[in-house]
Design a protein around this motif. Structure first.
Motif, PDB file in Angstrom:
ATOM      1  N   ILE A   1      48.726  23.091   8.504  1.00 24.76           N
ATOM      2  CA  ILE A   1      49.675  24.157   8.852  1.00 24.76           C
ATOM      3  C   ILE A   1      48.915  25.472   8.934  1.00 24.76           C
ATOM      4  O   ILE A   1      48.226  25.865   7.989  1.00 24.76           O
ATOM      5  N   HIS A   2      49.029  26.128  10.082  1.00 18.95           N
ATOM      6  CA  HIS A   2      48.453  27.458  10.256  1.00 18.95           C
ATOM      7  C   HIS A   2      49.593  28.402  10.606  1.00 18.95           C
ATOM      8  O   HIS A   2      50.428  28.086  11.446  1.00 18.95           O
ATOM      9  N   VAL A   3      49.637  29.554   9.943  1.00 21.11           N
ATOM     10  CA  VAL A   3      50.745  30.493  10.119  1.00 21.11           C
ATOM     11  C   VAL A   3      50.180  31.842  10.569  1.00 21.11           C
ATOM     12  O   VAL A   3      49.484  32.510   9.802  1.00 21.11           O
ATOM     13  N   GLU A   4      50.458  32.222  11.791  1.00 22.10           N
ATOM     14  CA  GLU A   4      49.944  33.481  12.352  1.00 22.10           C
ATOM     15  C   GLU A   4      50.371  34.699  11.541  1.00 22.10           C
ATOM     16  O   GLU A   4      49.638  35.680  11.456  1.00 22.10           O
ATOM     17  N   GLU A   5      51.560  34.658  10.940  1.00 20.37           N
ATOM     18  CA  GLU A   5      52.090  35.806  10.200  1.00 20.37           C
ATOM     19  C   GLU A   5      51.493  35.951   8.800  1.00 20.37           C
ATOM     20  O   GLU A   5      51.709  36.951   8.131  1.00 20.37           O
ATOM     21  N   ALA A   6      50.759  34.950   8.354  1.00 19.20           N
ATOM     22  CA  ALA A   6      50.141  34.970   7.023  1.00 19.20           C
ATOM     23  C   ALA A   6      48.774  35.647   7.109  1.00 19.20           C
ATOM     24  O   ALA A   6      48.204  35.783   8.193  1.00 19.20           O
ATOM     25  N   PRO A   7      48.233  36.077   5.965  1.00 19.33           N
ATOM     26  CA  PRO A   7      46.894  36.665   5.977  1.00 19.33           C
ATOM     27  C   PRO A   7      45.871  35.710   6.595  1.00 19.33           C
ATOM     28  O   PRO A   7      45.930  34.500   6.378  1.00 19.33           O
ATOM     29  N   GLN A   8      44.975  36.278   7.379  1.00 14.71           N
ATOM     30  CA  GLN A   8      43.934  35.503   8.052  1.00 14.71           C
ATOM     31  C   GLN A   8      42.577  35.845   7.438  1.00 14.71           C
ATOM     32  O   GLN A   8      42.259  37.021   7.269  1.00 14.71           O
TER      33      GLN A   8
ATOM     34  N   ILE B   1      55.814  33.148   3.119  1.00 12.53           N
ATOM     35  CA  ILE B   1      55.631  33.174   4.573  1.00 12.53           C
ATOM     36  C   ILE B   1      55.115  31.812   5.038  1.00 12.53           C
ATOM     37  O   ILE B   1      55.600  31.252   6.027  1.00 12.53           O
ATOM     38  N   ILE B   2      54.136  31.283   4.335  1.00 10.65           N
ATOM     39  CA  ILE B   2      53.546  29.996   4.717  1.00 10.65           C
ATOM     40  C   ILE B   2      54.547  28.865   4.519  1.00 10.65           C
ATOM     41  O   ILE B   2      54.722  28.014   5.395  1.00 10.65           O
ATOM     42  N   LEU B   3      55.233  28.848   3.386  1.00  7.66           N
ATOM     43  CA  LEU B   3      56.251  27.824   3.148  1.00  7.66           C
ATOM     44  C   LEU B   3      57.348  27.877   4.205  1.00  7.66           C
ATOM     45  O   LEU B   3      57.875  26.843   4.626  1.00  7.66           O
TER      46      LEU B   3
ATOM     47  N   PHE C   1      39.471  26.891   5.665  1.00 10.22           N
ATOM     48  CA  PHE C   1      40.605  26.258   4.992  1.00 10.22           C
ATOM     49  C   PHE C   1      41.857  26.399   5.845  1.00 10.22           C
ATOM     50  O   PHE C   1      41.934  27.270   6.706  1.00 10.22           O
ATOM     51  N   SER C   2      42.812  25.533   5.608  1.00 10.02           N
ATOM     52  CA  SER C   2      44.124  25.613   6.254  1.00 10.02           C
ATOM     53  C   SER C   2      45.051  26.396   5.348  1.00 10.02           C
ATOM     54  O   SER C   2      44.910  26.352   4.123  1.00 10.02           O
ATOM     55  N   HIS C   3      46.037  27.081   5.933  1.00 13.47           N
ATOM     56  CA  HIS C   3      47.021  27.757   5.096  1.00 13.47           C
ATOM     57  C   HIS C   3      47.726  26.742   4.204  1.00 13.47           C
ATOM     58  O   HIS C   3      48.002  27.019   3.043  1.00 13.47           O
ATOM     59  N   ALA C   4      48.010  25.581   4.772  1.00 12.99           N
ATOM     60  CA  ALA C   4      48.685  24.534   4.003  1.00 12.99           C
ATOM     61  C   ALA C   4      48.435  23.190   4.670  1.00 12.99           C
ATOM     62  O   ALA C   4      48.026  23.121   5.831  1.00 12.99           O
TER      63      ALA C   4
ATOM     64  N   VAL D   1      47.334  40.570  -0.467  1.00 10.03           N
ATOM     65  CA  VAL D   1      46.959  41.430   0.654  1.00 10.03           C
ATOM     66  C   VAL D   1      48.091  41.506   1.661  1.00 10.03           C
ATOM     67  O   VAL D   1      48.891  40.583   1.793  1.00 10.03           O
ATOM     68  N   ASN D   2      48.131  42.614   2.368  1.00 13.89           N
ATOM     69  CA  ASN D   2      49.090  42.803   3.447  1.00 13.89           C
ATOM     70  C   ASN D   2      48.660  41.909   4.612  1.00 13.89           C
ATOM     71  O   ASN D   2      47.532  42.019   5.088  1.00 13.89           O
ATOM     72  N   PRO D   3      49.533  41.029   5.098  1.00 14.10           N
ATOM     73  CA  PRO D   3      49.140  40.124   6.179  1.00 14.10           C
ATOM     74  C   PRO D   3      48.786  40.850   7.483  1.00 14.10           C
ATOM     75  O   PRO D   3      48.056  40.316   8.299  1.00 14.10           O
ATOM     76  N   ALA D   4      49.282  42.053   7.667  1.00 14.37           N
ATOM     77  CA  ALA D   4      49.022  42.786   8.910  1.00 14.37           C
ATOM     78  C   ALA D   4      47.583  43.280   9.007  1.00 14.37           C
ATOM     79  O   ALA D   4      47.026  43.378  10.100  1.00 14.37           O
ATOM     80  N   ASN D   5      46.972  43.593   7.846  1.00 16.87           N
ATOM     81  CA  ASN D   5      45.631  44.180   7.902  1.00 16.87           C
ATOM     82  C   ASN D   5      44.666  43.619   6.845  1.00 16.87           C
ATOM     83  O   ASN D   5      43.532  44.073   6.762  1.00 16.87           O
TER      84      ASN D   5
END
Length: 131
Positions: free
Chosen positions: A5-12, A60-62, A17-20, A35-39
């Motif tokens: 699972i990869h979530v664009e809205e989550a911190p990058q 967000i990831i869940l 690793f995968s988000h989940a 951390v703020n996912p935007a920056n």
């Protein structure tokens, strides 16, 4: 069979690793920091602020799998400073509802981050619900 699972809205982060990963009825979410996912900038300088943001990032990831923190059955937390455990526990108790997930909390040097949390969620039911 498992699904990453990869979530664009989550911190990058540029890390391998995968988000989940979803495997059957379980979703294993990689450790998240405050951390703020935007920056990707650290949010606040207190354990309370970073814990809230860390848990928001996990949610967000869940959410990508239609889940919430209420589906979490296990929490692994790493707190940078042992003197922050009381603040972490207060914030944790404000965000999670009873019955609480099983939990491990350990002191670890995380550099600029005060907390890192990973979770395991059970998709078919929320904590406290019978199947």
């Amino acid at each position: 069979m498992s699904k990453t699972i990869h979530v664009e809205e989550a911190p990058q982060f540029p890390l391998p690793f995968s988000h989940a990963v979803r495997s059957g009825d379980f979703v294993y979410v990689s450790g998240q920091v405050g951390v703020n996912p935007a920056n990707n900038e650290v949010v606040g300088n207190t354990i309370e602020e970073q814990t809230r943001q860390c848990l928001a990032n996990l949610e967000i990831i869940l959410g990508k799998e239609g889940l919430t923190l209420d589906h979490v059955i296990k929490v692994n937390a790493f707190v940078s400073r042992s003197e922050d455990f009381p603040g972490y526990n207060r914030t944790y108790a404000e965000v999670f509802s009873s019955p609480y997930p099983a939990r491990t909390t350990a002191p670890v040097d995380l550099g600029a981050y005060l907390v890192e949390i990973d979770v395991i969620a059970y998709a078919p039911a929320k904590r406290g619900e019978s199947q």
